[in-house]
Design a protein around this motif. Structure first.
Motif, PDB file in Angstrom:
ATOM      1  N   GLN A   1      20.051 -24.953 -26.077  1.00 38.26           N
ATOM      2  CA  GLN A   1      19.447 -25.153 -24.758  1.00 38.26           C
ATOM      3  C   GLN A   1      18.856 -23.829 -24.281  1.00 38.26           C
ATOM      4  OE1 GLN A   1      22.071 -26.325 -21.496  1.00 38.26           O
ATOM      5  NE2 GLN A   1      20.379 -27.457 -20.523  1.00 38.26           N
TER       6      GLN A   1
ATOM      7  N   GLU B   1      21.765 -21.324 -25.360  1.00 38.01           N
ATOM      8  CA  GLU B   1      23.174 -21.588 -25.630  1.00 38.01           C
ATOM      9  C   GLU B   1      23.266 -22.598 -26.767  1.00 38.01           C
ATOM     10  OE1 GLU B   1      25.570 -23.021 -22.346  1.00 38.01           O
ATOM     11  OE2 GLU B   1      27.375 -23.089 -23.601  1.00 38.01           O
TER      12      GLU B   1
ATOM     13  N   ARG C   1      27.021 -30.917 -31.284  1.00 36.18           N
ATOM     14  CA  ARG C   1      26.788 -32.350 -31.104  1.00 36.18           C
ATOM     15  C   ARG C   1      27.473 -33.123 -32.213  1.00 36.18           C
ATOM     16  NH1 ARG C   1      26.214 -31.088 -26.849  1.00 36.18           N
ATOM     17  NH2 ARG C   1      24.380 -31.049 -25.518  1.00 36.18           N
TER      18      ARG C   1
ATOM     19  N   ASN D   1      29.797 -20.618 -27.675  1.00 37.85           N
ATOM     20  CA  ASN D   1      31.051 -20.881 -26.949  1.00 37.85           C
ATOM     21  C   ASN D   1      32.260 -20.627 -27.849  1.00 37.85           C
ATOM     22  OD1 ASN D   1      30.297 -22.263 -24.248  1.00 37.85           O
ATOM     23  ND2 ASN D   1      29.012 -23.295 -25.780  1.00 37.85           N
TER      24      ASN D   1
ATOM     25  N   ASP E   1      31.867 -17.867 -18.909  1.00 37.30           N
ATOM     26  CA  ASP E   1      31.339 -19.216 -18.700  1.00 37.30           C
ATOM     27  C   ASP E   1      32.067 -19.899 -17.542  1.00 37.30           C
ATOM     28  OD1 ASP E   1      29.861 -21.468 -19.137  1.00 37.30           O
ATOM     29  OD2 ASP E   1      30.751 -21.972 -21.076  1.00 37.30           O
ATOM     30  N   ASP E   2      31.431 -20.886 -16.967  1.00 38.14           N
ATOM     31  CA  ASP E   2      32.074 -21.786 -15.994  1.00 38.14           C
ATOM     32  C   ASP E   2      32.672 -21.079 -14.794  1.00 38.14           C
ATOM     33  OD1 ASP E   2      31.380 -23.682 -17.820  1.00 38.14           O
ATOM     34  OD2 ASP E   2      33.388 -23.892 -18.688  1.00 38.14           O
TER      35      ASP E   2
ATOM     36  N   LYS F   1      27.931 -25.445 -13.208  1.00 41.21           N
ATOM     37  CA  LYS F   1      27.079 -26.504 -12.667  1.00 41.21           C
ATOM     38  C   LYS F   1      27.594 -27.028 -11.322  1.00 41.21           C
ATOM     39  CE  LYS F   1      25.142 -30.957 -14.129  1.00 41.21           C
ATOM     40  NZ  LYS F   1      25.479 -31.662 -12.908  1.00 41.21           N
TER      41      LYS F   1
ATOM     42  N   GLU G   1      18.705 -28.584 -12.126  1.00 40.24           N
ATOM     43  CA  GLU G   1      17.892 -29.764 -12.441  1.00 40.24           C
ATOM     44  C   GLU G   1      16.665 -29.899 -11.552  1.00 40.24           C
ATOM     45  OE1 GLU G   1      20.522 -33.145 -12.408  1.00 40.24           O
ATOM     46  OE2 GLU G   1      21.598 -32.494 -14.200  1.00 40.24           O
TER      47      GLU G   1
ATOM     48  N   PHE H   1      18.506 -28.784 -17.123  1.00 43.61           N
ATOM     49  CA  PHE H   1      17.574 -29.842 -17.513  1.00 43.61           C
ATOM     50  C   PHE H   1      16.208 -29.648 -16.859  1.00 43.61           C
ATOM     51  CE2 PHE H   1      21.121 -33.219 -18.361  1.00 43.61           C
ATOM     52  CZ  PHE H   1      21.632 -32.395 -19.346  1.00 43.61           C
TER      53      PHE H   1
HETATM   54  P1  C2E Z   1      29.528 -25.454 -21.273  1.00 43.31           P
HETATM   55  O1  C2E Z   1      29.735 -24.361 -22.268  1.00 43.31           O
HETATM   56  O2  C2E Z   1      29.684 -25.098 -19.831  1.00 43.31           O
HETATM   57  O3  C2E Z   1      28.088 -26.039 -21.547  1.00 43.31           O
HETATM   58  C1  C2E Z   1      27.192 -26.425 -20.573  1.00 43.31           C
HETATM   59  C2  C2E Z   1      27.121 -27.909 -20.485  1.00 43.31           C
HETATM   60  O4  C2E Z   1      26.256 -28.262 -19.419  1.00 43.31           O
HETATM   61  C3  C2E Z   1      26.516 -28.529 -21.738  1.00 43.31           C
HETATM   62  O5  C2E Z   1      27.148 -29.785 -21.901  1.00 43.31           O
HETATM   63  C4  C2E Z   1      25.067 -28.767 -21.316  1.00 43.31           C
HETATM   64  O6  C2E Z   1      24.429 -29.790 -22.042  1.00 43.31           O
HETATM   65  C5  C2E Z   1      25.263 -29.138 -19.875  1.00 43.31           C
HETATM   66  N1  C2E Z   1      24.084 -28.915 -19.073  1.00 43.31           N
HETATM   67  C6  C2E Z   1      23.237 -27.886 -19.098  1.00 43.31           C
HETATM   68  N2  C2E Z   1      22.261 -28.019 -18.170  1.00 43.31           N
HETATM   69  C7  C2E Z   1      22.501 -29.199 -17.542  1.00 43.31           C
HETATM   70  C8  C2E Z   1      21.847 -29.900 -16.478  1.00 43.31           C
HETATM   71  O7  C2E Z   1      20.844 -29.473 -15.920  1.00 43.31           O
HETATM   72  N3  C2E Z   1      22.388 -31.074 -16.081  1.00 43.31           N
HETATM   73  C9  C2E Z   1      23.510 -31.580 -16.687  1.00 43.31           C
HETATM   74  N4  C2E Z   1      23.985 -32.748 -16.251  1.00 43.31           N
HETATM   75  N5  C2E Z   1      24.156 -30.949 -17.684  1.00 43.31           N
HETATM   76  C10 C2E Z   1      23.648 -29.752 -18.102  1.00 43.31           C
HETATM   77  P2  C2E Z   1      27.675 -30.249 -23.294  1.00 43.31           P
HETATM   78  O8  C2E Z   1      26.753 -29.844 -24.379  1.00 43.31           O
HETATM   79  O9  C2E Z   1      28.021 -31.684 -23.153  1.00 43.31           O
HETATM   80  O10 C2E Z   1      28.967 -29.388 -23.498  1.00 43.31           O
HETATM   81  C11 C2E Z   1      30.089 -29.581 -22.735  1.00 43.31           C
HETATM   82  C12 C2E Z   1      31.124 -28.518 -22.992  1.00 43.31           C
HETATM   83  O11 C2E Z   1      31.637 -28.644 -24.325  1.00 43.31           O
HETATM   84  C13 C2E Z   1      30.586 -27.118 -22.917  1.00 43.31           C
HETATM   85  O12 C2E Z   1      30.494 -26.680 -21.579  1.00 43.31           O
HETATM   86  C14 C2E Z   1      31.596 -26.368 -23.727  1.00 43.31           C
HETATM   87  O13 C2E Z   1      32.746 -26.112 -22.948  1.00 43.31           O
HETATM   88  C15 C2E Z   1      31.961 -27.362 -24.793  1.00 43.31           C
HETATM   89  N6  C2E Z   1      31.196 -27.032 -26.011  1.00 43.31           N
HETATM   90  C16 C2E Z   1      29.962 -27.425 -26.370  1.00 43.31           C
HETATM   91  N7  C2E Z   1      29.617 -26.896 -27.555  1.00 43.31           N
HETATM   92  C17 C2E Z   1      30.659 -26.135 -27.949  1.00 43.31           C
HETATM   93  C18 C2E Z   1      30.900 -25.302 -29.112  1.00 43.31           C
HETATM   94  O14 C2E Z   1      30.088 -25.148 -29.995  1.00 43.31           O
HETATM   95  N8  C2E Z   1      32.122 -24.681 -29.179  1.00 43.31           N
HETATM   96  C19 C2E Z   1      33.044 -24.807 -28.190  1.00 43.31           C
HETATM   97  N9  C2E Z   1      34.236 -24.174 -28.310  1.00 43.31           N
HETATM   98  N10 C2E Z   1      32.835 -25.571 -27.094  1.00 43.31           N
HETATM   99  C20 C2E Z   1      31.662 -26.211 -26.974  1.00 43.31           C
END
Ligand code: C2E
Ligand code: MG
Ligand code: MG
Length: 646
Positions: free
Chosen positions: A412, A426, A430, A485, A547-548, A571, A606, A625
């Motif tokens: 992203q 980032e 998936r 991450n 993060d977060d 977010k 967004e 997004f």
């Molecule tokens: P995160 O690291 O805080 O990732 C950001 C999440 O926000 C991502 O969700 C991303 O798709 C989403 N996001 C970004 N911009 C927007 C937006 O404008 N609107 C909305 N609704 N969502 C947005 P995702 O990809 O579903 O990932 C969720 C969480 O899963 C991540 O939060 C992270 O904690 C974990 N994750 C994802 N990939 C990895 C990885 O490769 N390794 C690890 N350890 N954790 C991961």
């Protein structure tokens, strides 16, 4: 012939001591405990009456006073004994969790018929003298039908014990043995006393057998949770097993406080428990008012369970009232920001779910699987949702994904206001399952962490991102680095620095092309090992990003001490910018972060409005997004070629 009184006299202090223990150990709640208290009290009354009666009759003929005493107390004795034997019978229903079988008044009436007949004999006894007589000349004398009194007691005690054995699978062996011993001991005492009236053994043997019950059957430490004044989690599990065995239709209400961990950390254990105790008290009052038969159980720190026996009781209505009470201002000693956020799920057992593990799991996980802004869900709706399906098949999904290498990395883009282009991205994992489709990392990453399979997934992420960087010229694409991450388990790995070093060599990727994302909870949880890893990796040239930020209880001081340059605002902070308070919080957060020299990424942007606001506040980077969703590697490269060259 003089009776030997000592035994009965001894039983009195034993009964009193048992009663004291019952209250000291707070074994006063719940039907079983109440039956037990009544049982002990009546037995004690019988014992005292017996002693007084015997003492009154020591010298014959009786004086008027003695005659009255003897008459009153002999009735007290017979009455106490008859009722207590019947209570024993009901006690068995209660302790086996099958009380519902005698809930119907008609059934209870039928069960009490022998008792009523029995009573009739006593009531008419002054005229017939068939059970006993008390006269001034002869004192207390057994009547010709004294055996009837014993027969009726035997009937209940025997029926109770047979029933107990029929329900033996509902209780542990230890408890069954103690309860049968209770029966055998008191019957043995009664039989001896019947044939040898000079030995008053009956009540002492009952007293001794109650000690067994206190020691092995009614153990409050197994049942109640004194810290909050409810029943315990293990009692909940036992009750649930009983319900499933009897297939009795019951409503199980799970309440989960989704911010319990943060709140406990914030308030401290003691204050937190006092608060939970207060909530439990409120639930108690509310459900009582509404006339439910229910019990409340607590599992530290985030769950309360309510088991409601009435199958038609309107739980939803009660939950609505609960929220109304709950959201009232001026909660005792708790400000609104220090409140638990409860989510509620109702399961009708066994109709909705009839598997023990499944019900337990729902209690722990439903809150993560229900729609974000709902507070109440019923099990059928929960079970029909996709998240629920995915989570309940997570083992299978994860195993397959790991074995068949089904993971893929998406990217992203992250935009820089200063440079007016995309400067990083980032990496987000998936997983597409052939059966369940897209499985959110928000679901499977925490699951993989819990099931201990996060490391192979983390290794895949590290390797795949290194390969991506080696195959694409980041500089030419306009990117400084890729953000990866890191999960808690990865941060804890001592070999993490070596792993990264080897990957760097293998793919020819230098550390400055990678920015590692850690979360506050990660950092909080592990402290020392993470400190060392952070130091070593920083020394090697890797950079970190927090993060977060904004979820949980963020602590500026801690953030300022972390060796990182960039903080990512969660977010949820961006979402809240719609309200005045939220805007104010964002403005201040950005300002504070700038004051301690951090660069800021806003995540989940967004809309154009939010983008403009964040720009004016001085936020450095935007991810969301509004610009792009996470993209597959190829699309991502195309995206950059299109947007970064202009
Ligand atoms: P995160 O690291 O805080 O990732 C950001 C999440 O926000 C991502 O969700 C991303 O798709 C989403 N996001 C970004 N911009 C927007 C937006 O404008 N609107 C909305 N609704 N969502 C947005 P995702 O990809 O579903 O990932 C969720 C969480 O899963 C991540 O939060 C992270 O904690 C974990 N994750 C994802 N990939 C990895 C990885 O490769 N390794 C690890 N350890 N954790 C991961
Ligand atoms: Mg992240
Ligand atoms: Mg994040």
């Amino acid at each position: 012939m003089h009776t030997i009184l000592y035994f009965d006299v001894c039983s009195v202090p034993i009964f009193i001591m048992i009663l004291i223990t019952v209250f000291v150990r707070k074994m006063t709640k719940g039907m079983t405990n109440r039956f037990f208290i009544a049982l002990i009290t009546l037995s004690a009354i019988a014992a005292v009456s017996d002693v007084i009666m015997e003492l009154s009759c020591r010298t014959l003929p009786l004086t008027d006073l003695r005659l009255v005493l003897a008459t009153v107390f002999i009735y007290g004795y017979y009455f106490g004994r008859a009722v207590s034997i019947m209570l024993y019978f009901f006690f068995i229903f209660s302790i086996t969790g099958t009380w519902y079988r005698v809930r119907a008044a008609s059934v209870r009436m039928i069960l009490m018929i022998p008792f009523a007949v029995h009573m009739l004999f006593y009531i008419t006894n002054p005229f017939t003298g068939v059970i006993f007589t008390v006269t001034a000349e002869n004192g207390y004398q057994r009547g010709p039908l004294i055996g009837i009194a014993y027969a009726f007691s035997m009937l209940y005690a025997l029926a109770g014990t047979v029933y107990l054995l029929m329900c033996r699978k509902f209780l542990t062996r230890e408890k069954i043995v103690s309860l049968v011993a209770l029966y055998v001991l008191s019957m043995a005492g009664a039989i001896v006393q019947f044939f040898f009236p000079q030995f008053l053994l009956e009540l002492i043997s009952a007293a001794l057998s109650f000690i067994l019950v206190i020691l092995f059957v009614l153990r409050p430490e197994e049942i109640s949770d004194a810290s909050v004044g409810s029943l315990s989690y293990s009692a909940y599990r036992n009750e649930l097993k009983k319900i499933l065995l009897t297939k009795q239709k019951t409503q199980v209400v799970s309440i989960r406080f989704i911010n319990a961990y943060e709140l406990r950390a914030y308030l401290g254990q003691e204050k937190y428990l006092a608060y939970i105790a207060h909530i439990i008290q409120q639930i108690n009052l509310l459900f009582h008012k509404e006339g439910a038969y229910f019990d409340i159980y607590y599992e530290d720190p985030a769950n309360i369970y309510i088991i409601i026996e009435n199958k038609n009781y309107d739980v939803y209505d009660c939950v609505k009232r609960f929220y109304k009470e709950f959201t009232r201002k001026s909660e005792k000693g708790v400000s609104s920001s220090e409140r638990v956020i409860p989510k509620v799920c109702r399961i009708v057992v066994p109709d909705d779910v009839n598997d023990f593990d499944e019900i337990i799991r729902i209690g722990h996980e439903f809150a993560d699987q229900m729609p974000a802004n709902t507070l109440y869900i019923e099990a059928p709706e929960l079970i029909a949702s996709k998240d629920y399906l995915v989570v309940s098949h997570m083992d299978q999904i994860l195993n397959k994904a790991i074995q068949e290498h089904r993971f893929e990395m998406y990217y992203q883009p992250i935009y820089s206001f200063e440079r007016g282009k995309f400067v990083s991205a980032e990496a987000l994992i998936r997983l597409i399952d052939d059966e369940y489709g897209f499985v959110s990392p928000g679901l499977f990453i925490p699951a993989a962490e819990q099931k201990g399979v996060i490391l192979p997934i983390g290794d895949f992420v590290l390797e795949d991102v290194h390969r991506f960087i080696s195959e694409n010229d980041l500089d030419a694409l306009g990117l400084d680095y890729i953000e990866i991450n890191l999960s808690v388990a990865q941060c804890l790995q001592e070999e993490l620095p070596t792993k990264l070093e080897l990957l760097g060599e293998k793919y020819g990727v230098s550390p400055d092309k990678i920015n590692l994302e850690i979360t506050e909870t990660t950092y909080e949880n592990i402290g020392n090992v993470m400190d060392i890893n952070l130091q070593v990796l920083s020394g090697m040239g890797y950079t970190f990003l927090l993060d977060d930020y904004g979820t949980g209880y963020s602590n500026m001081q801690r953030v300022s001490r972390l060796p990182l340059k960039i903080v990512k605002l969660d977010k949820s902070l961006v979402d809240d910018m719609g309200s005045d308070d939220g805007m104010l919080i964002m403005r201040n957060t950005v300002k504070m972060m700038k004051d301690i020299d951090k660069e800021l990424v806003a995540e989940g942007v967004e809309t154009k409005e939010d983008l403009d606001q964040l720009k004016s506040m001085g936020c450095n980077f935007i991810q969301g997004f509004y610009f792009s969703k996470p993209l597959p590697a190829k699309d991502f490269v195309e995206f950059l070629k299109k947007h970064n060259s202009a």
